[in-house]
Scaffold this motif. Structure first.
Motif, short mmCIF file in Angstrom:
data_model
loop_
_atom_site.label_atom_id
_atom_site.label_comp_id
_atom_site.label_asym_id
_atom_site.label_seq_id
_atom_site.Cartn_x
_atom_site.Cartn_y
_atom_site.Cartn_z
N LEU A 126 0.82 -1.21 0.00
CA LEU A 126 0.00 0.00 0.00
C LEU A 126 0.85 1.26 0.00
N VAL A 127 1.94 1.25 0.76
CA VAL A 127 2.83 2.41 0.78
C VAL A 127 3.47 2.62 -0.59
N SER A 128 3.85 1.54 -1.25
CA SER A 128 4.46 1.64 -2.58
C SER A 128 3.47 2.19 -3.60
N VAL A 129 2.24 1.72 -3.55
CA VAL A 129 1.21 2.23 -4.46
C VAL A 129 0.94 3.71 -4.18
N GLY A 130 0.85 4.06 -2.90
CA GLY A 130 0.59 5.44 -2.53
C GLY A 130 1.70 6.37 -2.98
N ASN A 131 2.94 5.95 -2.84
CA ASN A 131 4.05 6.82 -3.25
C ASN A 131 4.11 6.96 -4.77
N ALA A 132 3.74 5.89 -5.49
CA ALA A 132 3.65 5.99 -6.95
C ALA A 132 2.57 7.00 -7.35
N ALA A 133 1.48 7.04 -6.57
CA ALA A 133 0.43 8.03 -6.83
C ALA A 133 0.94 9.44 -6.58
N PHE A 134 1.78 9.62 -5.57
CA PHE A 134 2.40 10.94 -5.34
C PHE A 134 3.22 11.35 -6.54
N CYS A 135 3.94 10.40 -7.13
CA CYS A 135 4.73 10.70 -8.32
C CYS A 135 3.84 11.23 -9.43
N ARG A 136 2.67 10.63 -9.60
CA ARG A 136 1.74 11.09 -10.63
C ARG A 136 1.24 12.50 -10.33
N LEU A 137 1.03 12.82 -9.05
CA LEU A 137 0.59 14.16 -8.67
C LEU A 137 1.62 15.22 -9.06
N PHE A 138 2.88 14.83 -9.10
CA PHE A 138 3.94 15.75 -9.51
C PHE A 138 4.24 15.62 -11.02
N ASN A 139 3.26 15.08 -11.76
CA ASN A 139 3.33 14.98 -13.24
C ASN A 139 4.37 13.97 -13.72
N GLY A 140 4.62 12.94 -12.92
CA GLY A 140 5.47 11.87 -13.40
C GLY A 140 4.74 10.98 -14.39
#
Length: 258
Positions: A126-140
């Motif tokens: 869950l932490v890994s998925v959540g951090n990947a979502a943060f990456c998307r929020l920063f336009n990754g």
């Protein structure tokens, strides 16, 4: 129950309740409200001083001020648990609404405290998925998200293992940030996708102490100055350790910018 036995039993219960509640990540004012509510239901006033490492609590009978007890207890280093906070907060209303005994409160508390958390592997995913979502929020892009997912997986796994081995908590943050950023730096070196720098920058966000920073501000706003400052300073130390781990990766691999 004789008054001396009652105040001793209530004091022991409230200290256990308070240390568990604070360890789960609650802000200080909420803990004070809950503890005072329980104490008042049994005819006592609770005065307490809560610090980062311990709590001092005095119980005073509202009928006889000569009947009092002061105790000190070390806080538990638990992980943030919103479900536990909610259940313990609801428990504080039990003696108010139902006039239960201290023994019944203790049994209800033990039942709540024994509730199992997610498994470490579920937390890891869950932490890994959540951090990947943060990456998307920063336009990754999708490659950056996949990179961050893998980097977080390794970094959080390292954090779990180093914590289990009783390493210094700040050292754990440095090593975890270094592990995650080193894995994410592969995207920069081999130019995966169009936003590899975003992957590197966001790979360590899972370590940012967001809850502790929010609690620090809330403590300051509610007048718990020492606790607020303590939590704020600790948050700054954690962020500094994250920076050290990320900077070490950039120096070793020669990455000049994010």
């Amino acid at each position: 129950m004789p008054h001396t036995d009652q105040i001793q039993a209530l004091s022991e219960f409230l200290l256990e309740y308070a240390t568990t509640l604070m360890g789960a990540g609650v802000h200080t004012n909420r803990a004070v409200r809950n503890i005072s509510r329980i104490a008042a239901a049994y005819g006592y006033a609770a005065d307490m001083t809560i610090f980062q490492r311990n709590i001092t609590m005095s119980l005073i009978s509202t009928d006889d001020e000569n009947l009092r007890r002061t105790s000190v207890r070390k806080l538990k280093p638990l992980a943030f648990n919103l479900n536990l906070i909610q259940q313990l907060s609801e428990l504080s209303w039990l003696p108010v609404d139902n006039n239960v005994s201290i023994e019944e409160m203790e049994r209800a508390f033990r039942s709540i405290a024994a509730t199992k958390r997610f498994s470490p592997w579920t937390d890891l995913l869950l932490v890994s998925v959540g951090n990947a979502a943060f990456c998307r929020l920063f336009n990754g892009d999708i490659w950056a998200m996949l990179t961050v997912f893998g980097a977080t997986l390794l970094g959080f796994l390292a954090k779990q293992q180093f914590s289990r081995l009783k390493f210094n908590p700040l050292g754990v943050v440095i090593l975890s940030a270094f592990t995650a950023s080193m894995a994410a730096a592969c995207a920069v070196i081999f130019q995966f996708g169009e936003t590899p720098q975003i992957a590197l920058a966001t790979s360590v966000l899972f370590l940012v102490p967001g809850v502790q920073m929010i609690n620090s501000i809330m403590d300051l706003m509610h007048g718990h100055i020492l606790m607020g400052i303590s939590r704020g300073v600790h948050s700054i130390m954690i962020i500094t350790c994250i920076t050290i781990g990320l900077s070490a990766t950039m120096l070793i691999l020669g990455v000049n910018s994010l």
